[in-house]
Write a protein that holds these residues in place. Sequence first.
Motif, PDB file in Angstrom:
ATOM      1  N   TYR A 188     -21.732  14.080   7.859  1.00 48.40           N
ATOM      2  CA  TYR A 188     -21.037  13.734   6.464  1.00 48.40           C
ATOM      3  C   TYR A 188     -21.862  12.892   5.618  1.00 48.40           C
ATOM      4  CZ  TYR A 188     -17.134  11.171   4.055  1.00 48.40           C
ATOM      5  OH  TYR A 188     -16.678  10.901   3.100  1.00 48.40           O
TER       6      TYR A 188
ATOM      7  N   GLY B  31     -14.938  15.268   7.637  1.00 48.33           N
ATOM      8  CA  GLY B  31     -14.372  13.824   7.405  1.00 48.33           C
ATOM      9  C   GLY B  31     -13.986  13.553   6.008  1.00 48.33           C
TER      10      GLY B  31
ATOM     11  N   LEU C 230     -18.571   7.505  18.870  1.00 46.37           N
ATOM     12  CA  LEU C 230     -17.862   8.390  18.492  1.00 46.37           C
ATOM     13  C   LEU C 230     -17.853   9.267  19.515  1.00 46.37           C
ATOM     14  CD1 LEU C 230     -19.473   9.875  15.200  1.00 46.37           C
ATOM     15  CD2 LEU C 230     -17.405   8.802  15.411  1.00 46.37           C
TER      16      LEU C 230
ATOM     17  N   SER D   6     -13.846  17.731   1.911  1.00 45.73           N
ATOM     18  CA  SER D   6     -14.852  17.785   2.692  1.00 45.73           C
ATOM     19  C   SER D   6     -16.333  18.146   1.648  1.00 45.73           C
ATOM     20  CB  SER D   6     -15.125  18.576   4.011  1.00 45.73           C
ATOM     21  OG  SER D   6     -14.696  19.914   3.418  1.00 45.73           O
TER      22      SER D   6
ATOM     23  N   LEU E 142     -17.722  15.768  11.895  1.00 47.54           N
ATOM     24  CA  LEU E 142     -18.025  15.221  10.900  1.00 47.54           C
ATOM     25  C   LEU E 142     -18.034  15.676   9.598  1.00 47.54           C
ATOM     26  CD1 LEU E 142     -20.820  13.064  12.790  1.00 47.54           C
ATOM     27  CD2 LEU E 142     -18.848  12.044  11.692  1.00 47.54           C
TER      28      LEU E 142
ATOM     29  N   THR F 105     -12.900  10.633  10.804  1.00 48.82           N
ATOM     30  CA  THR F 105     -13.250  12.146  11.396  1.00 48.82           C
ATOM     31  C   THR F 105     -12.351  12.444  12.734  1.00 48.82           C
ATOM     32  OG1 THR F 105     -15.012  13.516  12.545  1.00 48.82           O
ATOM     33  CG2 THR F 105     -15.032  11.037  13.070  1.00 48.82           C
TER      34      THR F 105
ATOM     35  N   PRO G  90     -17.078  14.933  17.630  1.00 50.64           N
ATOM     36  CA  PRO G  90     -16.359  14.651  16.367  1.00 50.64           C
ATOM     37  C   PRO G  90     -16.696  15.677  15.329  1.00 50.64           C
ATOM     38  CG  PRO G  90     -18.287  13.324  17.076  1.00 50.64           C
ATOM     39  CD  PRO G  90     -17.759  14.015  17.996  1.00 50.64           C
TER      40      PRO G  90
ATOM     41  N   GLY H 223     -23.003   9.173  17.734  1.00 47.12           N
ATOM     42  CA  GLY H 223     -23.449   9.488  16.480  1.00 47.12           C
ATOM     43  C   GLY H 223     -24.539   8.770  16.081  1.00 47.12           C
TER      44      GLY H 223
END
Length: 529
Positions: free
Chosen positions: A328, A375, A366, A528, A372, A393, A370, A350
């Motif tokens: 992200y 996110g 995280l 996103s 991401l 996320t 996840p 992460g």
Amino acid sequence: MIKWNILIPAGLAVCSLLTMAELAQAAEAPAAYQLHCAVCHGEARLGGIGPALIPENLGRLRKTEAEQVILNGRPATQMQGFASQLSAADVKALVNYVYTPIQPMPTWGEAEITASRIVHEPNKLPDKPVFEADPLNLFVVVETGDHHVSILDGDKLEPIHRFPSRFALHGGPKFTPDGRYVFFASRDGWITKFDLWNLKVIAEVRAGINTRNAAVSGDGKWVAVANYLPHSLVILDADLNLKKILPVTDKDGKISSRVSAVYDASPRQSFVAALKDVKEVWEISYNPKAPEIPAGMIHDFKYREGAFIEGFLNPQRSQLDDYLDDFYFTQNYDEVMGASRNDAKSVVSGQVVNLDARKKIADLELPGMPHLGSGISWTWKDETGRERTVMATPNLNEGVVSIIDMADWKTIKQIKTRGPGFFMRSHENSRYAWVDSMMSREFKDTMQLIDKQTLEIAAELRPEPGKTFAHVEFTRDGKYVLASLWEMDGALIIYDAQTLKEVKRLPMKKPVGKYNVWNKITKSEGTSH
């Protein structure tokens, strides 16, 4: 007469029988693959809805882990378990089969890409929309049920056009900065350019055999394509002519890698790519005046004593300690927040990578897996009234949404949800962040809304019990929310974003995703990449 066969040691006889059984199962493995696997992974194992099943793609998955995937399925995917249909021996033979190299491995390079290009509209089309709807409030809806795309008027909330797409579109459509053109990528490598103003397919090209996604540059001149097979990053111009193929390997050229994803970082005039099998992040500048990139040993930067390569459309590498499959961008696009999706890990940590320093600058707490890439971010006030920018996320294998402070990278809260989810969306004018639980068998039909100030679950929506309910997108002004009833006999269910009352339904064939032109080209904080 002596019967020599009764003199064979019993252990050797058992071994012979086992070998014969293994040979028989190995011979049956291709047929088992065609019966159980080919519909998703392709008849030639080169990928379809699912990824290619070849040794080049399975390097990070041990055979014993692959056996468990076949038996029990894989979280966060459509991969179901086959424990009730295949024996352990059948599964072992099937794993050995997919880990066997394809000979000869098909190639997909410059000649194949160039030859595949199709021009559907050779003549220039009018520079104004052929409809009366607001061209910046259109929705592009991907319907995988019968492989079509619908275009919606975001003001009237009605379809204005529908056309057939390539098989298994993947990675989300990407728009040019003016919102006129949209590009689609299919899992089997086709890139399609569509003119939203004239409602026509302009051109297509096959940029790979098994593709993850595509990105469009901030100036609208370039398209980058991330491939699982071959291991390449392909750069096309806006007319889908091949510009460059970047073979993806580590800095020493010893390990090749699939490309997990590529996204545009328009403020930096670059594409950023995550690599599946190499612990690096790549940044590829599309600025023709980009500075040269040092390659190998450099004695003196000032006097250019050493090896340099052109900065335009070549990779700048950030070396990492772990893989980065999914990421992200921060708001200024100087950092990426990323995580590995190594199935062997029960806990995933992460990392934050600074693209200027080209190194990790922080760790992220995280759990699980996840997502991401789905996110979102917003401004949140803490208990003292201080404003902070936070990122949220969803999680692909745990019922949790992680809220992270983007100033110090600390996790503010882990919000428990009904189950693992894939998508999260909001809008600048909405008080809620919407998150699904589509990866949960029990709660795939439930959407939960998080109050962006209290960071608590504020509401739940369950319009069709037992049916998958996932992925939302807002109209340009944030007044309405469009949510997918993700079924063959599905629909877009439209809600008033404030009252949460259902407004109307539009029948659709498994509408997996919908994308508002304005929200995408303005990089809304609620959507996103």
